[in-house]
Each structure stands twice: as structure tokens, then as C-alpha cells.
Motif scaffolding. Structure first.
Motif, mmCIF file in Angstrom:
data_model
loop_
_atom_site.group_PDB
_atom_site.id
_atom_site.type_symbol
_atom_site.label_atom_id
_atom_site.label_comp_id
_atom_site.label_asym_id
_atom_site.label_seq_id
_atom_site.Cartn_x
_atom_site.Cartn_y
_atom_site.Cartn_z
ATOM 1 N N HIS A 1 0.757 -1.246 0.000
ATOM 2 C CA HIS A 1 0.000 0.000 0.000
ATOM 3 C C HIS A 1 0.786 1.295 0.000
ATOM 4 N N GLY A 2 1.764 1.430 0.896
ATOM 5 C CA GLY A 2 2.462 2.712 0.989
ATOM 6 C C GLY A 2 2.943 3.191 -0.359
ATOM 7 N N VAL A 3 3.581 2.289 -1.093
ATOM 8 C CA VAL A 3 4.149 2.676 -2.383
ATOM 9 C C VAL A 3 3.055 2.829 -3.449
ATOM 10 N N GLN A 4 1.957 2.054 -3.334
ATOM 11 C CA GLN A 4 0.944 2.108 -4.400
ATOM 12 C C GLN A 4 0.213 3.450 -4.422
ATOM 13 N N ASN A 5 -0.079 4.060 -3.255
ATOM 14 C CA ASN A 5 -0.747 5.364 -3.361
ATOM 15 C C ASN A 5 0.197 6.434 -3.889
ATOM 16 N N ASN A 6 1.513 6.304 -3.585
ATOM 17 C CA ASN A 6 2.487 7.249 -4.157
ATOM 18 C C ASN A 6 2.555 7.104 -5.675
ATOM 19 N N LEU A 7 2.571 5.857 -6.146
ATOM 20 C CA LEU A 7 2.593 5.595 -7.584
ATOM 21 C C LEU A 7 1.335 6.165 -8.248
ATOM 22 N N PHE A 8 0.189 5.929 -7.627
ATOM 23 C CA PHE A 8 -1.078 6.389 -8.198
ATOM 24 C C PHE A 8 -1.080 7.916 -8.336
ATOM 25 N N ALA A 9 -0.626 8.612 -7.288
ATOM 26 C CA ALA A 9 -0.558 10.080 -7.342
ATOM 27 C C ALA A 9 0.402 10.532 -8.453
ATOM 28 N N ALA A 10 1.526 9.823 -8.604
ATOM 29 C CA ALA A 10 2.510 10.168 -9.649
ATOM 30 C C ALA A 10 1.924 9.946 -11.048
ATOM 31 N N LEU A 11 1.161 8.871 -11.210
ATOM 32 C CA LEU A 11 0.526 8.592 -12.504
ATOM 33 C C LEU A 11 -0.496 9.672 -12.864
ATOM 34 N N LEU A 12 -1.335 10.053 -11.897
ATOM 35 C CA LEU A 12 -2.332 11.094 -12.158
ATOM 36 C C LEU A 12 -1.640 12.380 -12.622
ATOM 37 N N ASN A 13 -0.517 12.689 -11.984
ATOM 38 C CA ASN A 13 0.264 13.863 -12.350
ATOM 39 C C ASN A 13 0.819 13.719 -13.773
ATOM 40 N N HIS A 14 1.348 12.520 -14.065
ATOM 41 C CA HIS A 14 1.903 12.227 -15.404
ATOM 42 C C HIS A 14 0.811 12.337 -16.477
ATOM 43 N N TRP A 15 -0.381 11.856 -16.157
ATOM 44 C CA TRP A 15 -1.504 11.902 -17.106
ATOM 45 C C TRP A 15 -2.155 13.288 -17.167
ATOM 46 N N ASP A 16 -1.777 14.160 -16.223
ATOM 47 C CA ASP A 16 -2.387 15.480 -16.092
ATOM 48 C C ASP A 16 -3.894 15.344 -15.850
ATOM 49 N N VAL A 17 -4.232 14.472 -14.909
ATOM 50 C CA VAL A 17 -5.631 14.169 -14.596
ATOM 51 C C VAL A 17 -5.982 14.713 -13.207
ATOM 52 N N GLU A 18 -7.116 15.419 -13.128
ATOM 53 C CA GLU A 18 -7.642 15.888 -11.845
ATOM 54 C C GLU A 18 -9.078 15.407 -11.677
#
Length: 271
Positions: free
Chosen positions: A73-90
Motif C-alpha cells: 500500500h504505501g508505495v501504491q498510493n504514491n505511484l497512483f498520485a505520480a501517474l495522475l500527475n503524469h496523465w495530467d488528470v484531476e
């Protein structure tokens, strides 16, 4: 049957496989364990008529890197936040299953990631958790990681099979199996099983009343991984959440009743 997560994203020295389909406002589908984005192959094309649907294989799963480190979990929410940023998704619409559900809940409550709506399918959200196999493997991790390859594959087939009410055909089963076979895959499978820990849900499970978007919970009536009573308890803890039990479906509702997920999700999006 051709399911490609053909895009690549570099995250902390690891490669994450992802893809997108459709046009419109953003939505993200999030898979569970021990699966991959392949579980969305019969669902994403229908959702893509209404949204731009992003999907990915979590770190340690599917076609993404399987590092010898923490992939839960710890790493997966960090990855998810990084992906949203990469996709430019809000404020995407989220459809999340099992550990994907846990990741979505943690990102929302711990990292302040906002959603337009949240559909949870048999999520890992209430402790204590972990099937009988998980409990055994946590106690004897080295032993399981060192099993002969054919025994490991037999256990995997039984474990994946137990998540589904219908019988997967060999091609489908292989898609779920193959990432976990071979020396690297076998070690990776037992590593992620061994990392399952109630502390991740305990960090957030008393904060579900703080969720800031509409929540819909779907639950396979015959889930053998996470009992139906956990779904009922989760619905009780999230004010205003709707709770629907899907008959003749196991834990992997995506395989047993994909039409139920499509219908329920479109219902949410059109209200």
C-alpha cells in the motif's frame, strides 16, 4: 482478447505498464491482487464510450516491474498520485477492485487526491483480512517461495480459480498466471502475499466518514476472499454509500458479471 498496457511510465527506477482508451472526462480503473489491468478488458471498452479510461498494472503486478521491495500500500498510493500527475488528470471517476480499492481510499484520505465519484468492487478496506492461503504464506514465506515450479503453478491456478465463480478458459487463466511464473514471478507472488498487512487498512478505516465524493460499493455474493459482511460494514461506515450485492459472482466480479459493473458505473456517471 488482445489486452495491451502498451505505454510505459518510469517510477523510482521501475517501469509501470499503462494504457488508455476512449475520449471524454478522465476515469481510472484500478485492479486488485493477484491480478492485473487484464481484469478490465471486458469493461473498459464500454466505459470508454463515456470517458477517457486510464488503466495500469500496479508496481509488482502484470507487465510492470517486480522489484525485490515493498509493493503494497504505501508505495501504491504514491505511484497512483505520480501517474495522475503524469496523465495530467484531476478529479477522475474511479472504479477500483480489491487492493486497487485500498489504494484509491488511501490516496483520497491520506494524500488528498480528489475524485468525482468512487465505485468500489470487493475492496480491501476492513481489517482483519487475508484468506487462509495468505495466512499460511505469511507464516512460511521462504518455504512457499522455494516450492517446485509445478507445485507453485498448481497453487496459483487454484487460488485464481477460487476468485471466480465461472471457470476461466486456459487463455484467460494464462494471462493471470504468466506474470507469476518463472523464478522472478514466483518470488514476486509470494513476496506481495507476505506483505499483506492489516496496518494499511487500519490507517484509514476509521476515517471513511471523511470521504468527499459519492461512493458506490459492489460485492460479489459468493466472494471467498473477502466476506460479504465486510462489504456491509464498509457501507455502514461511509455515509450515503450505496451497496449492491451481485448474485452468482465471486471476488473477481469482472470475470463473473462484467455487465453489472458496467451498468452500475454508468448509472453513477449519468446521475
Amino acid at each position: 482478447m488482445d489486452w495491451q498496457a502498451s505505454e510505459r511510465f518510469e517510477f523510482d527506477g521501475n517501469t509501470i505498464a499503462w494504457g488508455t482508451v476512449g475520449e471524454g472526462p478522465p476515469a481510472v480503473v484500478m485492479h486488485g491482487s493477484p491480478f492485473s489491468s487484464f481484469e478490465w478488458r471486458r469493461i473498459a471498452p464500454w466505459l470508454a464510450r463515456h470517458r477517457r479510461v486510464f488503466y495500469y498494472d500496479m508496481l509488482g503486478y502484470g507487465r510492470s516491474t517486480k522489484p525485490d521491495s515493498d509493493v503494497l500500500h504505501g508505495v501504491q498510493n504514491n505511484l497512483f498520485a505520480a501517474l495522475l500527475n503524469h496523465w495530467d488528470v484531476e478529479r477522475p471517476d474511479i472504479v477500483a477492485h480489491d487492493f486497487g480499492g485500498s489504494t484509491a481510499l488511501r490516496a483520497h484520505l491520506l494524500d488528498g487526491v480528489d475524485y468525482r465519484s468512487l465505485v468500489l468492487i470487493d475492496p480491501v478496506a476492513i481489517s482483519p483480512q487475508g484468506s487462509a492461503l495468505v495466512q499460511s504464506a505469511k507464516a512460511h514465506g521462504e518455504l512457499f517461495a522455494a516450492l517446485p515450479a509445478y507445485v507453485h503453478e498448481a497453487i496459483l491456478r487454484a487460488y485464481i480459480g477460487a476468485a471466480v465463480k465461472r471457470v476461466l478458459d486456459e487463455k484467460e487463466m494464462r494471462f493471470y498466471l504468466d506474470p507469476w511464473l518463472g523464478d522472478e514471478g514466483q518470488k514476486a507472488f509470494w513476496r506481495q502475499i507476505g506483505q499483506m498487512d492489516d496496518k494499511y487498512s487500519e490507517e484509514v478505516e476509521w476515517r471513511y466518514g471523511e470521504i468527499r465524493c459519492p461512493v458506490t460499493i459492489l460485492w460479489g455474493a459468493e466472494d471467498e476472499f473477502i466476506p460479504l459482511k465486510d462489504g456491509e460494514e464498509l457501507a455502514r461506515r461511509i455515509p450515503g454509500a450505496s451497496f449492491t450485492v451481485i448474485p452468482d459472482a465471486g471476488h473477481l466480479v469482472q470475470e463473473d458479471a462484467p455487465e453489472a459493473i458496467v451498468a452500475a458505473t454508468l448509472d453513477v456517471w449519468h446521475h
